[in-house]
Design a protein around this motif. Sequence first.
Motif, PDB file in Angstrom:
ATOM      1  N   LEU A 103       0.801  -1.212   0.000  1.00 46.23           N
ATOM      2  CA  LEU A 103       0.000   0.000   0.000  1.00 46.23           C
ATOM      3  C   LEU A 103       0.845   1.279   0.000  1.00 46.23           C
ATOM      4  CD1 LEU A 103      -2.944  -0.757   2.466  1.00 46.23           C
ATOM      5  CD2 LEU A 103      -3.106  -0.236   0.027  1.00 46.23           C
ATOM      6  N   ILE A 104       1.853   1.337   0.835  1.00 41.11           N
ATOM      7  CA  ILE A 104       2.595   2.590   0.996  1.00 41.11           C
ATOM      8  C   ILE A 104       3.250   3.051  -0.304  1.00 41.11           C
ATOM      9  CG2 ILE A 104       4.606   3.640   2.126  1.00 41.11           C
ATOM     10  CD1 ILE A 104       3.750   2.307   4.702  1.00 41.11           C
ATOM     11  N   PRO A 105       3.937   2.194  -1.056  1.00 38.16           N
ATOM     12  CA  PRO A 105       4.480   2.663  -2.343  1.00 38.16           C
ATOM     13  C   PRO A 105       3.395   3.155  -3.308  1.00 38.16           C
ATOM     14  CG  PRO A 105       5.529   0.611  -1.703  1.00 38.16           C
ATOM     15  CD  PRO A 105       4.387   0.811  -0.762  1.00 38.16           C
ATOM     16  N   ILE A 106       2.224   2.486  -3.307  1.00 33.92           N
ATOM     17  CA  ILE A 106       1.134   2.917  -4.183  1.00 33.92           C
ATOM     18  C   ILE A 106       0.639   4.303  -3.780  1.00 33.92           C
ATOM     19  CG2 ILE A 106      -1.259   2.452  -4.880  1.00 33.92           C
ATOM     20  CD1 ILE A 106      -0.608  -0.534  -4.651  1.00 33.92           C
ATOM     21  N   ILE A 107       0.448   4.496  -2.470  1.00 37.22           N
ATOM     22  CA  ILE A 107      -0.033   5.796  -1.982  1.00 37.22           C
ATOM     23  C   ILE A 107       0.989   6.893  -2.274  1.00 37.22           C
ATOM     24  CG2 ILE A 107      -0.681   7.102   0.078  1.00 37.22           C
ATOM     25  CD1 ILE A 107      -1.750   4.446   1.233  1.00 37.22           C
ATOM     26  N   LEU A 108       2.266   6.601  -2.041  1.00 37.49           N
ATOM     27  CA  LEU A 108       3.304   7.583  -2.346  1.00 37.49           C
ATOM     28  C   LEU A 108       3.326   7.916  -3.837  1.00 37.49           C
ATOM     29  CD1 LEU A 108       6.258   6.273  -0.128  1.00 37.49           C
ATOM     30  CD2 LEU A 108       5.011   8.432   0.155  1.00 37.49           C
ATOM     31  N   ALA A 109       3.103   6.898  -4.683  1.00 41.80           N
ATOM     32  CA  ALA A 109       3.142   7.114  -6.132  1.00 41.80           C
ATOM     33  C   ALA A 109       1.992   8.009  -6.589  1.00 41.80           C
ATOM     34  CB  ALA A 109       3.101   5.771  -6.859  1.00 41.80           C
ATOM     35  N   TYR A 110       0.747   7.682  -6.155  1.00 39.28           N
ATOM     36  CA  TYR A 110      -0.364   8.503  -6.640  1.00 39.28           C
ATOM     37  C   TYR A 110      -0.375   9.879  -5.986  1.00 39.28           C
ATOM     38  CZ  TYR A 110      -3.689   7.697  -2.698  1.00 39.28           C
ATOM     39  OH  TYR A 110      -4.326   7.661  -1.484  1.00 39.28           O
ATOM     40  N   THR A 111       0.148   9.982  -4.763  1.00 40.01           N
ATOM     41  CA  THR A 111       0.263  11.291  -4.129  1.00 40.01           C
ATOM     42  C   THR A 111       1.250  12.164  -4.895  1.00 40.01           C
ATOM     43  OG1 THR A 111      -0.241  10.382  -1.936  1.00 40.01           O
ATOM     44  CG2 THR A 111       0.867  12.518  -2.006  1.00 40.01           C
ATOM     45  N   GLY A 112       2.417  11.607  -5.187  1.00 39.15           N
ATOM     46  CA  GLY A 112       3.407  12.360  -5.952  1.00 39.15           C
ATOM     47  C   GLY A 112       2.883  12.758  -7.319  1.00 39.15           C
ATOM     48  N   TYR A 113       2.154  11.841  -7.977  1.00 36.27           N
ATOM     49  CA  TYR A 113       1.617  12.131  -9.306  1.00 36.27           C
ATOM     50  C   TYR A 113       0.570  13.242  -9.252  1.00 36.27           C
ATOM     51  CZ  TYR A 113      -0.615  11.475 -13.840  1.00 36.27           C
ATOM     52  OH  TYR A 113      -1.127  11.677 -15.089  1.00 36.27           O
ATOM     53  N   SER A 114      -0.291  13.206  -8.226  1.00 37.27           N
ATOM     54  CA  SER A 114      -1.334  14.239  -8.128  1.00 37.27           C
ATOM     55  C   SER A 114      -0.722  15.613  -7.882  1.00 37.27           C
ATOM     56  CB  SER A 114      -2.326  13.888  -7.010  1.00 37.27           C
ATOM     57  OG  SER A 114      -1.689  13.891  -5.744  1.00 37.27           O
ATOM     58  N   TYR A 115       0.311  15.680  -7.066  1.00 40.06           N
ATOM     59  CA  TYR A 115       0.968  16.972  -6.847  1.00 40.06           C
ATOM     60  C   TYR A 115       1.695  17.428  -8.112  1.00 40.06           C
ATOM     61  CZ  TYR A 115       0.004  17.339  -1.869  1.00 40.06           C
ATOM     62  OH  TYR A 115      -0.624  17.491  -0.670  1.00 40.06           O
ATOM     63  N   TYR A 116       2.207  16.481  -8.878  1.00 39.98           N
ATOM     64  CA  TYR A 116       2.880  16.836 -10.127  1.00 39.98           C
ATOM     65  C   TYR A 116       1.875  17.384 -11.148  1.00 39.98           C
ATOM     66  CZ  TYR A 116       5.257  16.255 -14.611  1.00 39.98           C
ATOM     67  OH  TYR A 116       5.779  16.471 -15.860  1.00 39.98           O
ATOM     68  N   VAL A 117       0.737  16.729 -11.268  1.00 37.52           N
ATOM     69  CA  VAL A 117      -0.275  17.160 -12.236  1.00 37.52           C
ATOM     70  C   VAL A 117      -0.776  18.565 -11.912  1.00 37.52           C
ATOM     71  CG1 VAL A 117      -2.629  16.723 -13.055  1.00 37.52           C
ATOM     72  CG2 VAL A 117      -0.999  14.840 -12.871  1.00 37.52           C
ATOM     73  N   PHE A 118      -0.993  18.851 -10.630  1.00 36.69           N
ATOM     74  CA  PHE A 118      -1.548  20.137 -10.218  1.00 36.69           C
ATOM     75  C   PHE A 118      -0.466  21.098  -9.710  1.00 36.69           C
ATOM     76  CE2 PHE A 118      -5.085  17.141  -9.865  1.00 36.69           C
ATOM     77  CZ  PHE A 118      -6.042  17.809 -10.612  1.00 36.69           C
ATOM     78  N   ARG A 119       0.729  20.971 -10.262  1.00 39.43           N
ATOM     79  CA  ARG A 119       1.836  21.854  -9.877  1.00 39.43           C
ATOM     80  C   ARG A 119       1.602  23.250 -10.463  1.00 39.43           C
ATOM     81  NH1 ARG A 119       3.001  18.935 -14.215  1.00 39.43           N
ATOM     82  NH2 ARG A 119       4.180  19.825 -15.965  1.00 39.43           N
ATOM     83  N   GLY A 120       2.394  24.205  -9.986  1.00 38.21           N
ATOM     84  CA  GLY A 120       2.346  25.551 -10.545  1.00 38.21           C
ATOM     85  C   GLY A 120       1.376  26.458  -9.800  1.00 38.21           C
ATOM     86  N   LYS A 121       1.293  27.690 -10.279  1.00 30.17           N
ATOM     87  CA  LYS A 121       0.463  28.707  -9.644  1.00 30.17           C
ATOM     88  C   LYS A 121      -1.017  28.477  -9.932  1.00 30.17           C
ATOM     89  CE  LYS A 121       3.819  31.468  -8.135  1.00 30.17           C
ATOM     90  NZ  LYS A 121       3.984  31.855  -6.703  1.00 30.17           N
ATOM     91  N   VAL A 122      -1.850  28.895  -8.982  1.00 28.40           N
ATOM     92  CA  VAL A 122      -3.303  28.902  -9.158  1.00 28.40           C
ATOM     93  C   VAL A 122      -3.737  30.356  -9.253  1.00 28.40           C
ATOM     94  CG1 VAL A 122      -5.534  28.284  -8.176  1.00 28.40           C
ATOM     95  CG2 VAL A 122      -3.574  26.751  -7.887  1.00 28.40           C
ATOM     96  N   ARG A 123      -4.459  30.692 -10.323  1.00 30.84           N
ATOM     97  CA  ARG A 123      -4.848  32.075 -10.566  1.00 30.84           C
ATOM     98  C   ARG A 123      -6.367  32.198 -10.523  1.00 30.84           C
ATOM     99  NH1 ARG A 123      -0.584  30.604 -13.741  1.00 30.84           N
ATOM    100  NH2 ARG A 123       1.294  31.899 -13.513  1.00 30.84           N
ATOM    101  N   GLU A 124      -6.824  33.440 -10.438  1.00 28.31           N
ATOM    102  CA  GLU A 124      -8.259  33.695 -10.397  1.00 28.31           C
ATOM    103  C   GLU A 124      -8.938  33.163 -11.656  1.00 28.31           C
ATOM    104  OE1 GLU A 124      -9.454  37.657  -9.520  1.00 28.31           O
ATOM    105  OE2 GLU A 124      -8.018  37.899  -7.865  1.00 28.31           O
ATOM    106  N   GLY A 125     -10.051  32.492 -11.478  1.00 28.02           N
ATOM    107  CA  GLY A 125     -10.764  31.920 -12.596  1.00 28.02           C
ATOM    108  C   GLY A 125     -10.302  30.517 -12.968  1.00 28.02           C
ATOM    109  N   GLU A 126      -9.209  30.074 -12.354  1.00 26.95           N
ATOM    110  CA  GLU A 126      -8.708  28.726 -12.607  1.00 26.95           C
ATOM    111  C   GLU A 126      -8.944  27.874 -11.381  1.00 26.95           C
ATOM    112  OE1 GLU A 126      -4.909  30.097 -15.406  1.00 26.95           O
ATOM    113  OE2 GLU A 126      -4.596  29.161 -13.449  1.00 26.95           O
ATOM    114  N   GLY A 127      -9.079  26.584 -11.576  1.00 26.02           N
ATOM    115  CA  GLY A 127      -9.235  25.724 -10.419  1.00 26.02           C
ATOM    116  C   GLY A 127      -9.720  24.340 -10.796  1.00 26.02           C
ATOM    117  N   TYR A 128      -9.864  23.545  -9.750  1.00 31.18           N
ATOM    118  CA  TYR A 128     -10.304  22.164  -9.910  1.00 31.18           C
ATOM    119  C   TYR A 128     -11.669  22.056  -9.267  1.00 31.18           C
ATOM    120  CZ  TYR A 128     -10.564  17.163  -8.861  1.00 31.18           C
ATOM    121  OH  TYR A 128     -10.965  15.863  -8.739  1.00 31.18           O
ATOM    122  N   TYR A 129     -12.679  21.711 -10.011  1.00 27.99           N
ATOM    123  CA  TYR A 129     -14.052  21.659  -9.491  1.00 27.99           C
ATOM    124  C   TYR A 129     -14.605  20.258  -9.617  1.00 27.99           C
ATOM    125  CZ  TYR A 129     -13.585  26.685 -10.099  1.00 27.99           C
ATOM    126  OH  TYR A 129     -13.145  27.977 -10.047  1.00 27.99           O
TER     127      TYR A 129
END
Length: 334
Positions: A308-334
């Motif tokens: 479990l732990i390697p899987i959780i670390l993998a998808y956690t790292g991937y999710s942070y990678y996908v949503f990296r960078g600045k968040v600006r007004e009008g942008e977001g995840y809904y």
Amino acid sequence: MTIDLPLIWYFLIGFAVAMYVVMDGFSLGVGILYPFFRDDAHRDVMMNTTSPVWDGNQTWMILGGAGLYGAFPLAYATFLPALYLPLILMLLSLIFRGIAFEFRFKSTRSRKWFDLAFSGGSMVATFSQGMVLGGIINGLNVENRSFAGGPFDWFSPFALFIGVALIIGYALLGASWLIMKTEGSLQRRCYQLARPLTILMVLCTLIVGVWTPLDNSRVAERWFTFPNILWFSPVPVLVVLLAWSIWDGVTHSHERRLFFKVLGLFFLGLSGLVISFFPLIIPPDVTMWDAASSRASQLFLLIGYAVLIPIILAYTGYSYYVFRGKVREGEGYY
């Protein structure tokens, strides 16, 4: 050579708790900072910085709780009745906070109530976590392998202070996260808030560092006897250096490094707890070996966690990678 499974589980659960604190901590910190921002557009951006990752962060809390139940059932059976009220309050607050994540962006007339649920839920959940930690540090009454205290044994001035200190710490973590993820007037406001929060965090760390050994002779002996004082001295030295570096980062607008420096301060605080109480799992007397389940149970669980732990670390790292960078007004995840 026989593998010390309770020792492995001690650090596995500690790792899960540490991951929860530092990863959900900034998300709770964003909610704690909410009342300092009146602009609805700023609040949208603040919530959007955490929307893609907040629910995944709480996986670590579930992982730690499940590991405690399976590997150290005595600890699990002691913590629940001893800390029932703050734990229930924490869970209810997290539920209200989760509801706010799901409904705030879809609401118009009731948005202020979801703002309150997000901010209030974050504050109450954080304060409850601090009360739980303070209650455990103070020690729990265990007799004949069961909790023998009262429902309010966790309540004390020290636990109250830990609750307030954790709110300050999570707020600083949230501010540093927002500094890294936002820009413009919102980022500038976060820099302004980070200055007093850094000072308050350092003061809280100093007070806890003095209060704990004064109130607990075992902790005082662990830290201030020779040669322990030499072995453990790097921890307070690193705390001082890191606190100065955080202040320097706030002053000179170090965006990315600031967040990771605050994370480092939390890791040092957690390492200080381990140093103070190891090998106890239920202060003041119950060790991890006393509270451990059977070797067969721990080995069976260990196989599952190794997957479990390697899987959780993998998808956690991937999710942070996908949503990296600045968040600006009008942008977001809904």
